[in-house]
Design an enzyme around this catalytic site. Structure first.
Site, mmCIF file in Angstrom:
data_model
loop_
_atom_site.group_PDB
_atom_site.id
_atom_site.type_symbol
_atom_site.label_atom_id
_atom_site.label_comp_id
_atom_site.label_asym_id
_atom_site.label_seq_id
_atom_site.Cartn_x
_atom_site.Cartn_y
_atom_site.Cartn_z
ATOM 1 N N HIS A 2 62.206 -66.517 28.900
ATOM 2 C CA HIS A 2 62.165 -67.986 28.821
ATOM 3 C C HIS A 2 63.160 -68.638 29.776
ATOM 4 O O HIS A 2 62.935 -69.766 30.250
ATOM 5 C CB HIS A 2 62.451 -68.427 27.383
ATOM 6 C CG HIS A 2 61.866 -69.755 27.013
ATOM 7 N ND1 HIS A 2 61.684 -70.778 27.915
ATOM 8 C CD2 HIS A 2 61.418 -70.239 25.813
ATOM 9 C CE1 HIS A 2 61.167 -71.838 27.292
ATOM 10 N NE2 HIS A 2 60.987 -71.526 26.033
ATOM 11 N N ASP A 59 40.198 -68.328 33.475
ATOM 12 C CA ASP A 59 39.127 -67.335 33.636
ATOM 13 C C ASP A 59 39.605 -66.288 34.635
ATOM 14 O O ASP A 59 39.766 -66.568 35.823
ATOM 15 C CB ASP A 59 37.858 -68.031 34.129
ATOM 16 C CG ASP A 59 36.681 -67.076 34.286
ATOM 17 O OD1 ASP A 59 36.867 -65.850 34.115
ATOM 18 O OD2 ASP A 59 35.582 -67.556 34.602
#
Length: 477
Positions: free
Chosen positions: A167, A393
């Protein structure tokens, strides 16, 4: 309101030896300091995300692992700091040593079909530790891979791609931006559409600031020093994990309990956050005079004009660009007042945040040694409904589920929840909220939530135009 529970599912995962994927081309060797927002104590952990893909008829015989591995290698040419390692400099300052050593990549096979995970995919997921295996030492802060991938092929021809990122080097939108690059390259693009911007100096405390005398227009109560004198922080292993589903009808029911002005003006994030905060407080049953905190992650991305600081976060920036504004109330006031009280406090906290607020946090970090945000009697919420991760995708169509792998993540486990865009078992779009609580408190929390799921007396539970369950709010992990 629905709860997911597929924890009874058991399966076996066979992993190949882990490998390091290095950039597919030459990259610079340099030391790149993180911003003073990036390297605060509360962001020194890994964000886990997971994607589930069904069998794709057009690509049923194509092994996803080598395709994704090559796409990651190609993306790392553009995002080369992610192939490096963190170093700690003077004053606990973190920097990326761009060594090009690479990111961790694991291939695996599981003797389970996608449909065995249930009709509604949402956290908690069974056997998650097997789907995103944590090698000893691989999740350390320093001198460890900043990104981990595991691609697990399923018995039905589908697959799972799990990923986690440190993070400190990227927030949720930053991770999604990198994954979008991987998706484009996996589908054959020559380069990512969005070019990465490092730009960490934008959120750095100016070196010539007199930090002791710098103006402090913000209280920053999210960094209050609150000792845990009553042992309120519970280990994650001792908690119960459940997800709660909110579709348009559930959101409309909660809104019916609000005052007329809030019913019309509060976003879905504000409504659900206030509702969850109040119910969680009732469930934990603290003393009436104890202060409870609701921390909201609010992004400063997307601004078109410089704010007070003269700063705009540019498109392509993948560092941490958000703040932790906090609503504070005594437990007694939260429990005794209607849910409108909690929602109003959440709205007020969010309104404080702009780029100057974030730069003020940067000054605080340097002045106070990069502290952790307050976690004692605190709850943290992040809206991920518009993150875009569901639309990526990689060549196998859109995922059946894509989003956080679990709730409760962070340096202090169990404090955080997310709003996640999902479909329920009936195909209805809505929001899942994974929640972690001690077992007895979870039962009480569920009871309190059920009350708010019933429309207020005389009110309609039919969704209105205000009940867009994917609110236009700027939030991040």
């Amino acid at each position: 309101m629905g709860m997911a529970n597929s924890s009874a599912l058991k399966f076996t995962v066979r992993r190949q030896p882990p490998a390091l994927v290095v950039p597919a081309g030459p990259t610079p060797r340099e030391l790149k300091p993180l911003s003073d927002i990036d390297d605060q104590e509360g962001l020194r952990f890994y964000i886990p995300a997971i994607h589930f893909f069904g069998r794709h008829e057009g690509r049923g015989d194509v092994d996803p692992a080598p395709v994704l591995r090559d796409a990651v290698a190609a993306a790392l040419v553009h995002y080369y700091p992610l192939a490096g390692r963190l170093r700690e400099l003077e004053g606990r300052k973190l920097a990326v040593d761009c060594t090009g050593e690479g990111v961790l990549f694991v291939e695996a096979d599981a003797d389970v079909r996608l449909d065995q995970f249930g009709a509604a995919l949402q956290p908690p997921f069974p056997c998650l530790d097997e789907l995103l295996f944590d090698l000893p030492g691989s999740s350390d802060l320093l001198d460890a891979p900043l990104l981990h991938f595991q691609v697990t092929r399923l018995a039905c021809g589908g697959f799972i791609m799990a990923v986690k990122i440190q993070h400190a080097v990227a927030d949720g939108p930053g991770l999604v931006q990198f994954l979008a690059a991987v998706a484009e390259l996996a589908r054959g693009a020559a380069a990512p559409t969005v070019r990465p911007v490092w730009g960490r100096e934008l959120l750095m405390a100016a070196p010539d600031d007199d930090l002791a005398l710098a103006p402090r227009p913000f209280a920053h109560r999210e960094y209050d020093d609150v000792p845990d004198t009553k042992g309120t922080i519970v280990p994650l292993d001792s908690m119960t994990h459940r997800s709660f589903f909110f579709g348009p009808r559930e959101v409309a029911a909660v809104r019916s309990h609000l005052s007329p002005s809030l019913r019309r003006g509060a976003t879905t994030f504000e409504v659900l956050t206030g509702c969850l905060w109040r119910c969680r407080t009732v469930a934990l049953a603290p003393a009436a005079d104890e202060e409870m905190r609701m921390i909201c992650l609010v992004s400063v991305r997307g601004g078109r004009k410089p704010q007070q600081s003269g700063t705009v976060i540019p498109v392509g920036y993948y560092g941490n660009a958000f703040a932790f504004p906090v609503a504070v109330s005594t437990a007694g006031d939260l429990c005794d007042n209607p849910v409108s009280y909690a929602v109003e406090l959440v709205m007020q906290a969010k309104r404080e945040v702009n780029v100057e607020y974030v730069r003020s946090v940067a000054r605080l970090m340097v002045r106070r040694g990069r502290p952790h945000f307050t976690v004692v009697r605190a709850y943290l919420m992040s809206d991920l409904t518009r993150s875009g991760i569901r639309d990526l995708d990689y060549g196998w169509g859109k995922p059946v589920y894509a989003g956080p792998a679990k709730g409760g993540v962070g340096a202090i486990p169990g404090v955080a929840s997310f709003l996640i865009a999902v479909k329920n078992a009936m195909g209805e779009e809505g929001i899942a909220v994974p929640v972690c609580l001690p077992g007895h408190a979870m039962d009480k929390f569920t009871e309190e939530m059920s009350k708010l799921m019933r429309p207020a007396f005389g009110a309609s539970s039919r969704p209105s135009s205000a009940d867009n369950v994917f609110p236009k709010i700027k939030s991040a992990i």
